[in-house]
Scaffold this active site. Structure first.
Site, PDB file in Angstrom:
ATOM      1  N   CYS A  83      10.695  16.106  16.937  1.00 55.36           N
ATOM      2  CA  CYS A  83       9.935  17.005  16.064  1.00 55.36           C
ATOM      3  C   CYS A  83      10.763  18.245  15.687  1.00 55.36           C
ATOM      4  O   CYS A  83      11.073  19.080  16.543  1.00 55.36           O
ATOM      5  CB  CYS A  83       8.651  17.408  16.797  1.00 55.36           C
ATOM      6  SG  CYS A  83       7.764  18.789  16.079  1.00 55.36           S
ATOM      7  N   CYS A  99       9.106  21.624  16.285  1.00 58.67           N
ATOM      8  CA  CYS A  99       9.059  21.875  17.734  1.00 58.67           C
ATOM      9  C   CYS A  99      10.367  22.508  18.204  1.00 58.67           C
ATOM     10  O   CYS A  99      10.365  23.397  19.059  1.00 58.67           O
ATOM     11  CB  CYS A  99       8.830  20.576  18.501  1.00 58.67           C
ATOM     12  SG  CYS A  99       7.274  19.756  18.128  1.00 58.67           S
TER      13      CYS A  99
END
Length: 103
Positions: A28, A31
């Site tokens: 991600c 993230c």
């Protein structure tokens, strides 16, 4: 310090005080942007807030229990109760102000 939590440790580790849990995954992109912000806050606020991470790929039961559909999702709990959920990237100032509401 940021604790790495699992399905089996999540409830116990987030049951007391104010906790911020970062639900994330290795693949991600947002993230990876959020992670250094959480690490910086952990250094500055670690005496008042417990900081933790949950890899959603490895701990699907916890992610499912809290309805995590998008990552990063930051879950703030106070004494075991969810008090706030933040989805997506958030800058340090916004996270710090949000946490200070619950300390």
């Amino acid at each position: 310090m940021i604790k790495e939590l699992t399905d089996s440790t999540f409830e116990k580790e987030t049951s007391k005080g104010v906790t911020l849990t970062d639900f994330w995954a290795t693949w991600c992109g947002p993230c990876r942007m959020q992670s250094p912000v959480v690490e910086q806050l952990a250094e500055e606020m670690g005496d008042k807030v417990t900081f933790a991470k949950v890899d959603v790929d490895q701990n699907q039961a916890t992610a499912s229990e809290f309805g995590i559909m998008s990552i990063p999702t930051l879950l703030i709990k106070k004494d075991g109760q969810v008090v706030d959920t933040l989805v997506g990237y958030h800058p340090k100032e916004r996270l710090q102000a949000k946490l200070e509401q619950y300390i």
